[in-house]
Design an enzyme around this catalytic site. Structure first.
Site, short mmCIF file in Angstrom:
data_model
loop_
_atom_site.label_atom_id
_atom_site.label_comp_id
_atom_site.label_asym_id
_atom_site.label_seq_id
_atom_site.Cartn_x
_atom_site.Cartn_y
_atom_site.Cartn_z
N ARG A 16 0.51 3.56 7.20
CA ARG A 16 0.98 4.25 7.00
C ARG A 16 0.56 4.55 5.42
NH1 ARG A 16 4.56 5.35 2.09
NH2 ARG A 16 5.88 6.22 2.38
N VAL A 17 1.11 5.26 5.41
CA VAL A 17 -0.12 6.64 3.98
C VAL A 17 1.54 7.12 3.27
CG1 VAL A 17 -1.58 8.04 2.91
CG2 VAL A 17 -2.32 6.14 4.75
N GLY A 18 1.69 7.23 2.72
CA GLY A 18 2.72 7.67 2.13
C GLY A 18 2.28 9.32 0.95
N ASP A 19 3.51 9.18 0.40
CA ASP A 19 2.66 10.86 -0.83
C ASP A 19 1.76 10.52 -1.46
OD1 ASP A 19 4.48 9.10 -1.87
OD2 ASP A 19 5.18 11.35 -2.87
N THR A 67 6.59 2.99 -7.53
CA THR A 67 4.38 3.73 -7.63
C THR A 67 4.55 3.88 -9.01
OG1 THR A 67 5.00 5.02 -5.55
CG2 THR A 67 3.13 6.03 -6.91
N1 ASP Z 1 6.28 7.19 -3.05
C1 ASP Z 1 5.66 6.08 -1.93
C2 ASP Z 1 5.29 6.25 -0.85
O1 ASP Z 1 6.00 6.43 -0.75
C3 ASP Z 1 6.76 4.90 -2.68
C4 ASP Z 1 6.82 5.13 -3.73
O2 ASP Z 1 7.05 5.73 -4.96
O3 ASP Z 1 8.60 4.57 -4.08
O4 ASP Z 1 4.36 5.04 -0.70
#
Ligand code: ASP
Length: 378
Positions: free
Chosen positions: A255-258, A227
């Protein structure tokens, strides 16, 4: 204490002069050191600066240059993030980002602007390589905070964004390799399973195979994350932040991340500062990590102390066996980045060996960050 080793927490606390951390954990103060080490130098910085995940080095350089000439900090940061989104070599963001389990790239991004305390975000956005620019328009041109999926794409089209295939040959090939190696029981054949005449060298499109290259295809690429997060503060103390990602590779579609969740992978407050996370998004979501960092800074911690304490909170609250190693530590990595309104900056990782990018009075560079555990992951 829960499952963190006493040695590790004491080491982190001693390095930072974290009497609060040591006090709540052990009921007594830890020794203070005069200089906690170069990983914490940013805590002493004052004035304009921009920080990022380490892949954001070109972004912090661009953003700080723009801010120095008076560009609004959020415009400057989103412009910097666009460099990373446009880069097909960065497989964690924008064009060339690794796709979901169906081989389709789905992007998440958010922005937050300190002076108005307003945010904008998009999630599961397909076919648009600059989701942070779309998030910026959600922030500036709508009354909403988050648009997802088809609605986010329609909005992007309406705002004049052009659709394109975000899969590069490299990211498509990585997905194919993952898919073929997933199971011996399905209909996808990897190199070991293909019924080829003995001695025949398999051809890959655009890449004549050699025995050495074939061996490389036997490696399972596994799940990867990545990210770009960028936070900045102007000389006048205005803060802004942005996080953009293709998320977890091979994720379940939708799927949605942070990254697009305000308070989880991105947060800013003009009275305090800004923060963001990269790494296992599910951990940053359930701990509201970016907000937690800003809240710790509001209560007096330096940026690196706030990141380390927020990291400790994640480790303490990782309860499921499948997410812990034999010693009870998280079996995943997470990184956190923060700037304070006065220009102090810092970061932290769960495991040792990580860096972040910064552009402050001393220029743009990558710097090592402190870790909660004093050894690398694994
Ligand atoms: N935080 C991001 C997510 O979970 C992925 C990452 O930063 O590696 O979508």
């Amino acid at each position: 204490m829960d499952h963190l080793s006493r040695r590790t927490v004491m080491a982190a606390a001693a390095g930072l002069g974290l009497t609060g951390l040591a006090g709540t954990t052990h009921g007594r103060s830890s020794p203070r050191t005069k200089h906690p080490g170069p990983e914490h130098d940013g805590d002493a910085h004052r004035g304009m600066c921009v920080v990022a995940s380490v892949n954001g080095l070109p972004a912090v350089r661009r953003a700080r240059e723009l801010m120095a000439t008076g560009t609004d900090p959020l415009d400057a940061i989103v412009d910097g993030v666009a460099i990373i989104e446009d880069d097909p070599e960065d497989t964690s963001v924008g064009l060339g980002g690794l796709p979901n389990q169906d081989g389709i790239v789905e992007l998440d991004a958010s922005v937050m602007y300190g002076p108005t305390h307003k945010s904008g975000a998009v999630a599961s956005l397909r076919s648009i390589k600059n989701p942070a620019r779309v998030a910026l328009l959600v922030c500036r041109r709508t009354d909403h905070c988050l648009l997802v999926g088809e609605g986010a794409l329609r909005f992007a089209r309406q705002m004049g964004f052009k659709e394109q295939d975000l899969l590069t040959e490299a990211s498509r090939r990585a997905w194919q390799q993952w898919r073929e190696n997933m199971s011996k029981e399905d209909d996808w054949l990897n190199d070991d399973e293909r019924d080829e005449p003995v001695g025949k060298v398999l051809e890959q499109p655009g890449q004549p195979a050699t025995p050495g290259q074939r061996a490389r295809h036997h490696d399972d690429p596994g799940f990867t994350t990545g990210t770009v997060h960028v936070s900045g503060v102007t000389a006048a103390g205005d803060v802004a932040s942005c996080t953009s990602t293709s998320g977890l590779s091979w994720k379940i579609p939708g799927r949605v991340g942070d990254s697009p969740i305000i308070g989880a992978g991105n947060y800013c407050d003009n009275a305090v500062g800004a923060a963001g996370c990269t790494g296992r998004g599910e951990a940053a979501i359930v701990n509201l990590s970016a907000h937690t960092i800003v809240s710790f800074m509001e209560h007096g911690m330096s940026p690196s102390a706030a990141c380390l304490e927020a990291m400790k909170r994640v480790a303490d609250r990782t309860k499921e066996k499948r997410l812990r190693d034999g010693k009870g530590r998280p079996n995943f990595d997470l990184k956190m980045y923060a700037v304070r309104k006065d220009g102090a900056w810092g970061g932290a990782s769960m495991y040792a060996g990580a860096s972040m990018a910064v552009a402050d009075g001393a220029g743009a560079r990558a710097v090592k960050i402190p870790s909660l555990f004093d050894h690398p992951l694994g």
